[in-house]
Scaffold this motif. Structure first.
Motif, PDB file in Angstrom:
ATOM      1  N   SER A 377       0.754  -1.332   0.070  1.00 38.76           N
ATOM      2  CA  SER A 377       0.256   0.076   0.082  1.00 38.76           C
ATOM      3  C   SER A 377       0.766   1.223   0.000  1.00 38.76           C
ATOM      4  O   SER A 377       1.939   1.228   0.632  1.00 38.76           O
ATOM      5  CB  SER A 377      -0.993  -0.046   1.188  1.00 38.76           C
ATOM      6  OG  SER A 377      -1.604   1.108   1.241  1.00 38.76           O
ATOM      7  N   ASN A 378       0.249   2.175  -0.683  1.00 42.02           N
ATOM      8  CA  ASN A 378       0.892   3.636  -0.591  1.00 42.02           C
ATOM      9  C   ASN A 378       2.421   3.518  -1.323  1.00 42.02           C
ATOM     10  O   ASN A 378       3.512   4.215  -0.908  1.00 42.02           O
ATOM     11  CB  ASN A 378       1.078   3.972   0.672  1.00 42.02           C
ATOM     12  CG  ASN A 378       1.202   5.694   0.723  1.00 42.02           C
ATOM     13  OD1 ASN A 378       0.880   6.411  -0.286  1.00 42.02           O
ATOM     14  ND2 ASN A 378       1.903   6.227   1.805  1.00 42.02           N
ATOM     15  N   GLN A 379       2.720   2.898  -2.388  1.00 47.31           N
ATOM     16  CA  GLN A 379       3.772   2.621  -2.958  1.00 47.31           C
ATOM     17  C   GLN A 379       3.715   3.221  -4.555  1.00 47.31           C
ATOM     18  O   GLN A 379       4.840   3.299  -5.184  1.00 47.31           O
ATOM     19  CB  GLN A 379       4.463   1.254  -3.103  1.00 47.31           C
ATOM     20  CG  GLN A 379       4.756   0.691  -1.732  1.00 47.31           C
ATOM     21  CD  GLN A 379       5.737   1.507  -1.046  1.00 47.31           C
ATOM     22  OE1 GLN A 379       6.962   1.686  -1.385  1.00 47.31           O
ATOM     23  NE2 GLN A 379       5.324   1.782   0.237  1.00 47.31           N
ATOM     24  N   GLY A 380       2.614   3.891  -4.957  1.00 44.80           N
ATOM     25  CA  GLY A 380       2.544   4.463  -6.192  1.00 44.80           C
ATOM     26  C   GLY A 380       1.971   3.458  -7.323  1.00 44.80           C
ATOM     27  O   GLY A 380       2.044   3.825  -8.274  1.00 44.80           O
ATOM     28  N   GLY A 564       8.503   2.957   1.101  1.00 48.54           N
ATOM     29  CA  GLY A 564       8.480   4.398   1.332  1.00 48.54           C
ATOM     30  C   GLY A 564       9.550   5.064   0.497  1.00 48.54           C
ATOM     31  O   GLY A 564       9.173   6.327   0.174  1.00 48.54           O
ATOM     32  N   LEU A 565      10.679   4.664   0.310  1.00 53.22           N
ATOM     33  CA  LEU A 565      11.773   5.252  -0.389  1.00 53.22           C
ATOM     34  C   LEU A 565      11.724   5.285  -1.886  1.00 53.22           C
ATOM     35  O   LEU A 565      12.152   5.895  -2.459  1.00 53.22           O
ATOM     36  CB  LEU A 565      13.118   5.013   0.351  1.00 53.22           C
ATOM     37  CG  LEU A 565      13.165   5.373   1.999  1.00 53.22           C
ATOM     38  CD1 LEU A 565      14.766   4.840   2.264  1.00 53.22           C
ATOM     39  CD2 LEU A 565      13.077   6.896   1.929  1.00 53.22           C
ATOM     40  N   ASP A 566      11.319   4.088  -2.286  1.00 55.10           N
ATOM     41  CA  ASP A 566      11.226   3.597  -3.611  1.00 55.10           C
ATOM     42  C   ASP A 566       9.861   3.525  -4.159  1.00 55.10           C
ATOM     43  O   ASP A 566       9.485   3.020  -5.186  1.00 55.10           O
ATOM     44  CB  ASP A 566      12.159   2.408  -4.057  1.00 55.10           C
ATOM     45  CG  ASP A 566      13.446   2.427  -3.457  1.00 55.10           C
ATOM     46  OD1 ASP A 566      14.104   3.198  -3.796  1.00 55.10           O
ATOM     47  OD2 ASP A 566      14.082   1.245  -3.098  1.00 55.10           O
ATOM     48  N   LYS A 567       9.212   4.906  -3.904  1.00 54.64           N
ATOM     49  CA  LYS A 567       7.919   5.017  -4.567  1.00 54.64           C
ATOM     50  C   LYS A 567       8.055   4.916  -5.900  1.00 54.64           C
ATOM     51  O   LYS A 567       8.806   5.999  -6.541  1.00 54.64           O
ATOM     52  CB  LYS A 567       7.076   5.961  -3.750  1.00 54.64           C
ATOM     53  CG  LYS A 567       6.476   5.972  -2.601  1.00 54.64           C
ATOM     54  CD  LYS A 567       5.742   6.956  -1.998  1.00 54.64           C
ATOM     55  CE  LYS A 567       5.091   6.970  -0.705  1.00 54.64           C
ATOM     56  NZ  LYS A 567       4.215   7.581  -0.182  1.00 54.64           N
ATOM     57  N   GLY A 568       7.126   4.290  -6.450  1.00 50.16           N
ATOM     58  CA  GLY A 568       6.905   4.416  -7.908  1.00 50.16           C
ATOM     59  C   GLY A 568       8.112   3.908  -8.965  1.00 50.16           C
ATOM     60  O   GLY A 568       8.138   3.542 -10.162  1.00 50.16           O
ATOM     61  N   THR A 569       8.891   3.192  -8.155  1.00 59.18           N
ATOM     62  CA  THR A 569      10.060   2.195  -8.877  1.00 59.18           C
ATOM     63  C   THR A 569       9.313   0.694  -9.015  1.00 59.18           C
ATOM     64  O   THR A 569       8.986   0.117  -7.936  1.00 59.18           O
ATOM     65  CB  THR A 569      11.039   2.153  -7.757  1.00 59.18           C
ATOM     66  OG1 THR A 569      11.874   3.315  -7.792  1.00 59.18           O
ATOM     67  CG2 THR A 569      12.298   1.188  -8.595  1.00 59.18           C
ATOM     68  N   VAL A 570       9.278   0.164 -10.216  1.00 62.49           N
ATOM     69  CA  VAL A 570       8.581  -1.150 -10.507  1.00 62.49           C
ATOM     70  C   VAL A 570       9.658  -2.130 -11.000  1.00 62.49           C
ATOM     71  O   VAL A 570      10.714  -1.324 -11.625  1.00 62.49           O
ATOM     72  CB  VAL A 570       7.383  -0.663 -11.192  1.00 62.49           C
ATOM     73  CG1 VAL A 570       6.391  -0.072 -10.648  1.00 62.49           C
ATOM     74  CG2 VAL A 570       8.000  -0.195 -12.700  1.00 62.49           C
ATOM     75  N   VAL A 571       9.316  -3.329 -10.898  1.00 63.00           N
ATOM     76  CA  VAL A 571      10.271  -4.422 -11.684  1.00 63.00           C
ATOM     77  C   VAL A 571       9.138  -5.048 -12.725  1.00 63.00           C
ATOM     78  O   VAL A 571       8.282  -5.561 -12.326  1.00 63.00           O
ATOM     79  CB  VAL A 571      10.593  -5.356 -10.541  1.00 63.00           C
ATOM     80  CG1 VAL A 571      11.370  -6.555 -11.195  1.00 63.00           C
ATOM     81  CG2 VAL A 571      11.576  -4.738  -9.659  1.00 63.00           C
ATOM     82  N   VAL A 572       9.620  -5.162 -13.685  1.00 66.00           N
ATOM     83  CA  VAL A 572       8.624  -5.612 -15.068  1.00 66.00           C
ATOM     84  C   VAL A 572       9.083  -6.900 -15.435  1.00 66.00           C
ATOM     85  O   VAL A 572      10.439  -6.959 -16.023  1.00 66.00           O
ATOM     86  CB  VAL A 572       8.553  -3.996 -15.692  1.00 66.00           C
ATOM     87  CG1 VAL A 572       7.442  -4.701 -17.042  1.00 66.00           C
ATOM     88  CG2 VAL A 572       8.196  -2.943 -15.303  1.00 66.00           C
ATOM     89  N   ALA A 573       8.266  -7.766 -15.843  1.00 70.29           N
ATOM     90  CA  ALA A 573       8.441  -8.805 -16.558  1.00 70.29           C
ATOM     91  C   ALA A 573       7.667  -8.846 -17.703  1.00 70.29           C
ATOM     92  O   ALA A 573       6.186  -8.970 -17.453  1.00 70.29           O
ATOM     93  CB  ALA A 573       8.363  -9.998 -15.605  1.00 70.29           C
ATOM     94  N   SER A 574       7.980  -8.515 -18.842  1.00 71.35           N
ATOM     95  CA  SER A 574       7.060  -8.470 -19.752  1.00 71.35           C
ATOM     96  C   SER A 574       7.905  -8.535 -21.142  1.00 71.35           C
ATOM     97  O   SER A 574       9.038  -7.825 -21.410  1.00 71.35           O
ATOM     98  CB  SER A 574       6.198  -7.231 -19.976  1.00 71.35           C
ATOM     99  OG  SER A 574       5.421  -7.094 -21.037  1.00 71.35           O
ATOM    100  N   ASP A 575       7.325  -9.180 -22.421  1.00 69.41           N
ATOM    101  CA  ASP A 575       7.892  -8.971 -23.745  1.00 69.41           C
ATOM    102  C   ASP A 575       7.326  -7.604 -24.319  1.00 69.41           C
ATOM    103  O   ASP A 575       7.871  -7.249 -25.413  1.00 69.41           O
ATOM    104  CB  ASP A 575       7.627  -9.877 -24.690  1.00 69.41           C
ATOM    105  CG  ASP A 575       6.066 -10.068 -24.968  1.00 69.41           C
ATOM    106  OD1 ASP A 575       5.052  -9.264 -24.173  1.00 69.41           O
ATOM    107  OD2 ASP A 575       5.573 -10.872 -25.571  1.00 69.41           O
ATOM    108  N   GLY A 576       6.757  -6.528 -23.560  1.00 70.80           N
ATOM    109  CA  GLY A 576       6.370  -5.343 -24.261  1.00 70.80           C
ATOM    110  C   GLY A 576       7.331  -4.090 -23.751  1.00 70.80           C
ATOM    111  O   GLY A 576       7.002  -3.110 -24.245  1.00 70.80           O
ATOM    112  N   ILE A 577       8.352  -4.766 -23.199  1.00 68.62           N
ATOM    113  CA  ILE A 577       9.442  -3.476 -22.851  1.00 68.62           C
ATOM    114  C   ILE A 577      10.679  -4.216 -23.110  1.00 68.62           C
ATOM    115  O   ILE A 577      10.916  -5.418 -22.874  1.00 68.62           O
ATOM    116  CB  ILE A 577       9.171  -3.115 -21.297  1.00 68.62           C
ATOM    117  CG1 ILE A 577      10.209  -2.027 -21.034  1.00 68.62           C
ATOM    118  CG2 ILE A 577       9.439  -4.388 -20.562  1.00 68.62           C
ATOM    119  CD1 ILE A 577       9.874  -1.551 -19.710  1.00 68.62           C
TER     120      ILE A 577
END
Length: 707
Positions: A377-380, A564-577
């Motif tokens: 929760s609250n990570q973006g 809380g410090l890495d809000k908006g940072t995501v790890v993506v697994a996809s062939d679309g990127i």
């Protein structure tokens, strides 16, 4: 005998004894207390320990040691420079380093330089053998020429002055100059011998101070922290050696080049550097991955500033090491915010979502891809999901149906842009969200049954906070639960059906959920997503639920992101990127678009469309008024082409109008006075005519409601 006894009187105040008529007797002095030697030694030792361990003493000791070691370090540095300048050691060192790094062209160049240096050194040594003879000859020639020149000058002066003594005047002047030079040298020589060594020590001290040749413990506190130091091959090898893996440590010690052969070239990669490490036999990549924190600390970095991935080469790990503090800096606004002319293309375009760790733009394709984004929760999460929807909304052919089961206004800007917008966390909102998915299933089935080759506009169904739907306890009239993960669950089955067949006809499901578990995010649903995204999570098991085993085994670690410090940072697994070769995931720092800015972008998307009517519930297919619904979808338009009316009717109530054709539309309008007519070569339906037909109907309640 008793008559001779003199009585003594005791003074109660002083405790002294006196005889009659005599002065008081002083009390006997007390015996001096004995001082124990052991106690004295303890006090002395305690005082010495306090003095030695005091911070001022330690500071003074460090000061003395530091400046003394500056001289020693400066001497070592100057000696090494002199040795490198006089010998071939520098060329040989660079040659070994180039060979160890596999840079054979550079190694060949250094070998050529070494050959030229040795040839030049040989020539210099051969010249030294002839130097004494040449020196004697040069001295004789020089002396003769000098004396001859001075005599010639004296003769000229004698002729000019008509004085024969001037012949030796130049020689006398030179001799006098030499005498003064010798005199000055004898005067200066003594002080020079005294001051010279001091100046030499000062020069060596300056060299050591500039190069900080003292060890870290002797440096001031401000210079003792080496965090953020540049990454060099020796630092990487030392960090690997000290990981606590015995086979790795022994292999590095046994290598002739001290482990340099393990490393590929260190390459600048965005806000950090990247290097491939080939592990020696007996060391697995999993062992290195499991010691990520220790490796980061050995490199003077925080854990989140070091990423370990597995490239295609066997027994190899790829280290990406950020510049100290670089990942805590913002990445700047989204292009959606700065470029007001930007548009989207669902099929060929890519959303400008953020930046990867290298600092390159992270572009992601959404074409025919189901999407799942999860995190604590609250990570973006909502902001990251909404940013993708805002970009795709700039393609006017895309239809959105959105259910926000949090209901705090995060998706308000899609009112007038999405054909369905459900907002709220209650069971009723879950029921409407489920019906929205079921209407999407009906639309999907209608498209599947269409003639082959039919092209359908994209329909994107978005459910934010989907865990609320899976955990909903409500049960319908047919005794089927809305939530749950069984075959009887309406929401679960609708999601599964869309995952199974929706992609082929451009019906997509995007879901956002919190804190994934098997209960609030069933396995079959999460594995049906083509693009899986995770923000910070609590455990590795949750990371596997979010991204899958393959991505986590390949180095994906959303559970190591800082909450809380890495809000908006995501790890993506996809062939679309675009993901680097050999990796199963990529880490992206997404652009943050706040709610007000999102509203501005949504207004640009609305300007591309005409009169989208947003429903806040899913209409019942059995409870509808076709003529009133036609007036509703016309909105404020004076007239619309018939195919646009059919499209909007299907969006308004897919169950009722999803299968309608022009024949069904004509059947409803015939005889009402609102029949379709031709305008500019196209069949259109006029709003005024539909409104007049509704007004003239016997039941005017519908007309009033429609207006």
């Amino acid at each position: 005998m008793t008559d001779n006894v003199v009585p003594l009187f005791k003074d109660p105040a002083t405790g002294t004894y006196t005889m009659p008529g005599d002065t008081p007797l002083a009390p006997a002095p007390a015996a001096p207390a004995k001082v124990r030697p052991a106690r004295v030694w303890k006090r002395t030792a305690r005082g010495l320990r306090t003095a030695v361990t005091h911070e001022r003493t330690r500071t003074a000791a460090r000061l003395v040691a530091r400046h003394g070691l500056y001289v020693a370090g400066g001497t070592r540095i100057v000696a090494k420079r002199t040795w490198d300048g006089r010998t071939a050691s520098r060329y040989e060192r660079m040659l070994r380093a180039a060979e160890a790094a596999g840079q054979f062209e550079e190694a060949k160049e250094w070998e050529d330089r070494l050959s030229r240096f040795r040839a030049a050194r040989h020539n210099r040594r051969m010249d030294l053998l002839k130097a004494p003879k040449d020196l004697v000859e040069s001295a004789l020639y020089g002396t003769g020429l000098t004396v001859g020149g001075l005599l010639a000058l004296g003769i000229v002066l004698a002729i000019a002055n008509k004085d024969i003594t001037d012949v030796i005047a130049p020689i006398s002047a030179v001799i006098e100059a030499i005498r003064w030079i010798v005199y000055v040298a004898t005067v200066v020589w003594g002080p020079a011998l005294t001051i010279g060594p001091s100046l030499a020590l000062l020069a060596l001290w300056q060299v050591g101070r500039q190069r900080q040749a003292a060890p870290a413990w002797a440096m001031p506190p401000s210079q003792r922290d080496d965090a953020g130091a540049p990454i060099t091959p020796s630092i990487v090898v030392t960090a690997l050696r000290d990981l606590g893996i015995a086979p790795l440590r022994n292999a590095i010690k046994g290598m002739g080049d001290s482990g340099a052969a393990m490393l590929g070239p260190i390459r600048i990669a965005g806000c950090g550097v990247e290097v491939d490490v080939t592990l020696p036999s007996g060391v697995s990549t999993a062992e290195v991955q499991g010691r990520r924190r220790k490796l980061a600390e050995n490199l003077a970095r925080h854990e989140h500033e070091v990423f370990i991935t597995l490239p295609t080469a066997a027994r190899t790990v790829r280290l990406w090491i950020a510049d100290s503090g670089a990942l805590d800096e913002p990445i700047g606004p989204s292009p959606l915010e700065t470029d007001e002319t930007m548009t989207a293309d669902y099929k060929t375009g890519r959303a400008p979502w953020g930046q990867d760790l290298r600092g390159d733009g992270a572009l992601i394709s959404l074409y025919q891809r189901m999407l799942l984004i999860t995190g604590l929760s609250n990570q973006g999460k909502t902001a990251a999901l909404r940013a993708l929807a805002l970009w795709l909304a700039l393609d006017k052919t895309v239809e959105f149906r959105i259910a926000d089961l949090k209901g705090v206004g995060d998706w308000d800007m899609f009112d007038g842009l999405a054909t369905t917008l459900i907002q709220g966390p209650t069971d009723d909102h879950v029921i409407h969200a489920t019906e929205m998915l079921e209407s999407g299933v009906a639309e999907m089935e209608r498209r599947i049954q269409a003639p082959a080759g039919t092209v359908f506009p994209p329909l994107v169904l978005i459910v934010d906070e989907a865990q609320v739907a899976f955990m909903c306890p409500a049960v319908g009239d047919d005794k089927r639960p809305y939530g749950g993960s069984k075959a009887t669950s309406r929401y679960f089955m609708a999601a599964r059906k869309i995952h199974n067949q929706g992609r082929a006809v451009n019906v997509l499901l995007w879901e956002g959920t919190q804190d994934p578990t098997d209960q609030n995010l069933p396995k079959l649903v999460r594995e049906g997503a083509h693009t899986r995204i995770s923000l910070a999570l609590g455990t590795e098991s949750q990371a596997r639920m979010a991204l899958g085993d393959k991505a986590v085994d390949g180095g994906a670690a959303p559970h190591l992101l800082r909450q809380g410090l890495d809000k908006g940072t995501v790890v993506v697994a996809s062939d679309g990127i675009k993901i680097p070769a050999g990796q199963a995931s990529i880490t992206v720092r997404t652009h943050y678009i706040d709610t007000d800015t999102a509203g501005v972008i949504a207004d640009r998307a609305k300007a591309l469309r005409s009169g989208v009517v947003t429903a806040h519930t899913v209409p019942d297919a059995n409870d509808h008024d076709p003529l009133a619904d036609i007036l509703t979808v016309l909105g404020t338009e004076a007239r619309l082409p018939t195919h646009d009316v059919l499209k909007r009717l299907a969006a308004l109530n897919g169950k009722a109008y999803g299968s309608w054709s022009f024949i069904d539309l004509k059947r409803v309008l015939d005889g009402t006075g609102a029949e379709a007519y031709k305008s500019d070569g196209r069949m259109v339906i006029g709003r005024d005519r539909v409104l007049r037909a509704l007004t003239n109907r016997p039941d005017t309640g519908s007309a009033s409601a429609a207006e």
